[in-house]
Design a protein around this motif. Structure first.
Motif, short mmCIF file in Angstrom:
data_model
loop_
_atom_site.label_atom_id
_atom_site.label_comp_id
_atom_site.label_asym_id
_atom_site.label_seq_id
_atom_site.Cartn_x
_atom_site.Cartn_y
_atom_site.Cartn_z
N TYR A 1 0.80 -1.21 0.00
CA TYR A 1 0.00 0.00 0.00
C TYR A 1 0.83 1.26 0.00
CZ TYR A 1 0.04 -1.45 4.96
OH TYR A 1 0.37 -1.92 6.19
N TYR A 2 0.15 2.34 -0.36
CA TYR A 2 0.77 3.65 -0.32
C TYR A 2 -0.04 4.50 0.65
CZ TYR A 2 -2.76 5.42 -3.76
OH TYR A 2 -3.90 5.79 -4.42
N LEU A 3 0.67 5.40 1.34
CA LEU A 3 0.02 6.13 2.42
C LEU A 3 -0.65 7.36 1.83
CD1 LEU A 3 2.64 5.67 5.24
CD2 LEU A 3 0.90 4.10 4.39
N SER A 4 -1.96 7.25 1.65
CA SER A 4 -2.73 8.31 1.02
C SER A 4 -4.16 8.21 1.47
CB SER A 4 -2.66 8.18 -0.50
OG SER A 4 -3.66 8.98 -1.10
N ASN A 5 -4.82 9.38 1.62
CA ASN A 5 -6.24 9.36 1.97
C ASN A 5 -7.14 9.34 0.73
OD1 ASN A 5 -5.96 11.94 1.09
ND2 ASN A 5 -6.18 12.91 3.09
N SER A 6 -6.58 9.06 -0.44
CA SER A 6 -7.41 8.91 -1.64
C SER A 6 -8.02 7.51 -1.62
CB SER A 6 -6.57 9.07 -2.91
OG SER A 6 -5.98 7.85 -3.27
N ILE B 1 0.09 -3.70 -7.77
CA ILE B 1 -1.15 -3.09 -7.30
C ILE B 1 -0.90 -2.45 -5.94
CG2 ILE B 1 -3.52 -3.57 -6.56
CD1 ILE B 1 -3.51 -5.85 -8.69
N TRP B 2 -1.19 -1.16 -5.84
CA TRP B 2 -0.98 -0.39 -4.60
C TRP B 2 -2.33 0.08 -4.09
CZ3 TRP B 2 4.19 0.62 -3.05
CH2 TRP B 2 5.18 0.34 -4.02
N GLU B 3 -2.69 -0.38 -2.90
CA GLU B 3 -3.94 0.10 -2.31
C GLU B 3 -3.64 1.29 -1.40
OE1 GLU B 3 -6.03 -3.06 -0.36
OE2 GLU B 3 -5.54 -4.44 -1.98
N PRO B 4 -4.58 2.26 -1.34
CA PRO B 4 -4.36 3.38 -0.42
C PRO B 4 -4.58 2.93 1.02
CG PRO B 4 -6.49 3.61 -1.50
CD PRO B 4 -5.84 2.39 -2.10
N LYS B 5 -3.81 3.52 1.94
CA LYS B 5 -4.00 3.24 3.37
C LYS B 5 -3.84 4.55 4.11
CE LYS B 5 -2.05 0.52 7.19
NZ LYS B 5 -3.08 -0.47 7.53
N PHE B 6 -4.74 4.83 5.02
CA PHE B 6 -4.62 6.05 5.81
C PHE B 6 -5.34 5.88 7.14
CE2 PHE B 6 -4.31 10.62 6.56
CZ PHE B 6 -3.06 10.84 6.04
N GLU B 7 -4.79 6.46 8.20
CA GLU B 7 -5.38 6.36 9.53
C GLU B 7 -5.72 7.77 10.03
OE1 GLU B 7 -5.83 3.43 11.01
OE2 GLU B 7 -4.58 2.17 9.71
N SER B 8 -6.69 7.84 10.94
CA SER B 8 -7.12 9.16 11.44
C SER B 8 -6.03 9.86 12.26
CB SER B 8 -8.39 9.02 12.28
OG SER B 8 -8.16 8.06 13.29
N GLU B 9 -5.05 9.08 12.79
CA GLU B 9 -3.97 9.71 13.57
C GLU B 9 -2.89 10.29 12.66
OE1 GLU B 9 -4.05 5.90 14.30
OE2 GLU B 9 -6.03 6.59 14.90
N TRP B 10 -3.06 10.17 11.36
CA TRP B 10 -2.03 10.64 10.44
C TRP B 10 -2.44 11.95 9.76
CZ3 TRP B 10 -1.28 5.47 7.30
CH2 TRP B 10 -0.82 4.47 8.17
N LYS B 11 -1.44 12.63 9.24
CA LYS B 11 -1.69 13.82 8.44
C LYS B 11 -1.01 13.59 7.09
CE LYS B 11 -0.41 18.66 8.40
NZ LYS B 11 0.67 19.49 8.89
N GLN B 12 -1.69 13.98 6.02
CA GLN B 12 -1.11 13.77 4.71
C GLN B 12 -0.28 14.96 4.27
OE1 GLN B 12 -3.24 11.58 1.73
NE2 GLN B 12 -2.72 13.11 0.18
N ILE B 13 0.88 14.69 3.71
CA ILE B 13 1.69 15.73 3.09
C ILE B 13 2.02 15.27 1.68
CG2 ILE B 13 2.68 16.69 5.22
CD1 ILE B 13 5.15 14.95 4.78
N ILE C 1 2.48 11.71 7.92
CA ILE C 1 3.24 11.97 9.15
C ILE C 1 2.23 11.88 10.30
CG2 ILE C 1 5.02 13.43 8.09
CD1 ILE C 1 3.43 15.89 8.93
N PRO C 2 2.69 11.67 11.55
CA PRO C 2 1.71 11.65 12.64
C PRO C 2 1.09 13.03 12.80
CG PRO C 2 3.96 11.23 13.44
CD PRO C 2 4.06 11.40 11.97
N ALA C 3 -0.23 13.10 12.99
CA ALA C 3 -0.90 14.40 13.14
C ALA C 3 -0.34 15.12 14.37
CB ALA C 3 -2.41 14.18 13.27
#
Ligand code: NAG
Ligand code: NAG
Ligand code: NAG
Ligand code: NAG
Length: 295
Positions: free
Chosen positions: A198-203, A217-229, A253-255
Motif C-alpha cells: 500500500y501507499y500512504l494516502s487518503n485517496s 497493485i498499490w492500495e491506499p492506506k490512511f489512519e485518522s492519527e495521520w496527516k497527509q503531506i 506523518i503523525p498528526a
C-alpha cells in the motif's frame, strides 16, 4: 517455491501518495492471459480500464471448459468476465513460455461470479510446478481473490497448476506475469508471496499499470492519527524498485508531531518469515538548517 506448504515467504510492502497521469509505458515482457476468452472474441485485445493487452488462454492449456460470470453482477474488468473451469482431472496446468532466471511477479485472479449457478464458492490449491503456492476460496471473496508471488523460473517454461482438493471444481479468471528488475525483492531462500502493498494516502484510488510500470497493485492506506503531506515535484525513484511517482509524492506523518508513527497489520501466518519493504521520499522542502530524522 523451494519449500513446501506454509513456509513460503511473505512480503508486505509499504510506501506513501495521489493520482496523476503518467504516460503509458510499454508492456515489454508482460504476459496477460484472459482465461476462458471464447474463440469468437478478438485476441489479443486492450483491456479498456487498464490499457493492458490481454490474450486468450487457448495457447497455454488444452483442458477445461469456458464459463462466464453472472451477467447481473456489478461491472468488472473484462479479463474477469470469462473464466476457465476444470471439471475433469485432479491437476490441470497452464504451461507458459517465460525467460529463465527472470524475476517475475505472478498474479492469479479467481472471480467465481456464480458462473455455474450453484452459488458454492470453489476451494482448491494453486501450485507452481510441483510446489504448493496458495489456497483459493478460503475467504470466499465475492469480488474475486487475487494472489501474487515473486518467483524466478529455473527454465524457459512455467507450469501454473490448479489442483482439486475436495468436491469443488477449480477455476481461474486471469493470469498475469510481470518481469521485475533482477535485483529487487531478493530473498535468502524461496519465493516471496505478496501479502499487502500500500501507499500512504487518503485517496481511494488503487494504483497499478500504467502508474506502476511493473503493474504492481498499490492500495491506499490512511489512519485518522495521520496527516497527509505531498509535493508536486518529481520524486527520485531510480533505485531499481521503480516505485510509482504517485506513491512517492504523497506521504503520511503523525498528526501529533510528538506521537509515534504506528502502522499495524494483522498477520494470518505468525510462523512465516516476513520481508517488509519501506520506501521513503522527502516531500517537503527543508531549509539548509533542517533535517528529517527518526528511529
Ligand atoms: C537518485 O537516487 C540515486 C540513488 O538512489 C542517486 O544515485 C541519484 O544521484 C539520485 N538522483 C538525483 C537527481 O538526486
Ligand atoms: C501528542 O503525543 C504525545 C506523545 O504521545 C502525548 O503526550 C500528547 O498528549 C499528544 N497530544 C495530543 C494533543 O494528543
Ligand atoms: C498502533 O495502532 C494500533 C491501531 O491504531 C493500536 O491498536 C496500537 O495500540 C498502537 N500501538 C502503539 C504502540 O501505539
Ligand atoms: C532555520 O533558520 C531560519 C532562518 O534562517 C530560522 O527562522 C529557523 O527557526 C531555523 N530553523 C531551525 C529548526 O533551527
Amino acid at each position: 517455491m523451494e519449500r513446501p506448504h506454509g513456509v513460503l515467504l511473505v512480503a508486505f510492502i509499504v510506501a506513501s501518495t495521489i493520482i496523476h497521469l503518467v504516460q503509458a509505458e510499454d508492456q515489454e515482457g508482460f504476459i496477460s492471459v484472459d482465461c476462458g476468452l471464447p474463440p469468437s472474441e478478438v485476441s489479443p485485445y486492450i483491456e479498456p480500464d487498464t490499457g493492458l493487452w490481454f490474450s486468450s488462454d487457448s495457447d497455454f492449456i488444452q483442458s477445461g471448459k469456458i464459463g462466464k460470470i453472472d451477467a447481473s453482477l456489478p461491472k468488472t474488468l473484462k479479463s474477469y468476465v470469462t473464466l476457465r473451469y476444470f471439471p475433469d482431472g485432479i491437476r490441470n496446468c497452464y504451461n507458459l513460455g517465460v525467460k529463465q532466471g527472470t524475476n517475475y511477479l505472478i498474479r492469479v485472479t479467481v472471480l467465481y461470479g456464480n458462473y455455474d449457478r450453484l452459488n458454492i464458492y470453489p476451494k482448491f490449491d494453486l501450485y507452481i510446478g510441483p510446489n504448493f503456492w496458495v489456497k483459493i476460496g478460503e475467504k470466499e471473496e465475492i469480488s474475486g481473490q487475487t494472489e501474487e508471488i515473486i518467483y524466478i523460473p529455473r527454465s524457459n517454461y512455467l507450469d501454473l497448476c490448479l489442483v482439486k482438493t475436495g468436491t469443488s471444481t477449480p477455476m481461474i479468471s486471469s493470469l498475469e506475469l510481470r518481469p521485475l528488475a533482477n535485483d529487487v525483492y531478493i530473498t535468502e531462500s524461496g519465493s516471496l508471496k505478496s501479502l499487502k502493498r500500500y501507499y500512504l494516502s487518503n485517496s481511494e484510488t488503487i494504483l497499478s499499470y500504467p502508474n506502476d510500470v511493473n503493474d504492481r497493485i498499490w492500495e491506499p492506506k490512511f489512519e485518522s492519527e495521520w496527516k497527509q503531506i505531498s509535493t508536486s515535484f518529481e520524486a527520485n525513484n531510480t533505485n531499481g524498485f521503480l516505485v510509482p511517482q504517485n506513491v512517492l509524492k504523497t506521504a503520511a506523518i503523525p498528526a501529533n508531531a510528538s506521537a509515534p508513527f504506528n502502522i499495524t497489520e494483522d498477520l494470518d501466518f505468525p510462523d512465516d518469515e516476513i520481508y517488509v519493504y519501506l520506501h521513503f521520499s522527502e516531500v517537503q522542502s527543508l531549509q539548509a538548517n533542517e533535517s528529517r530524522e527518526f528511529d
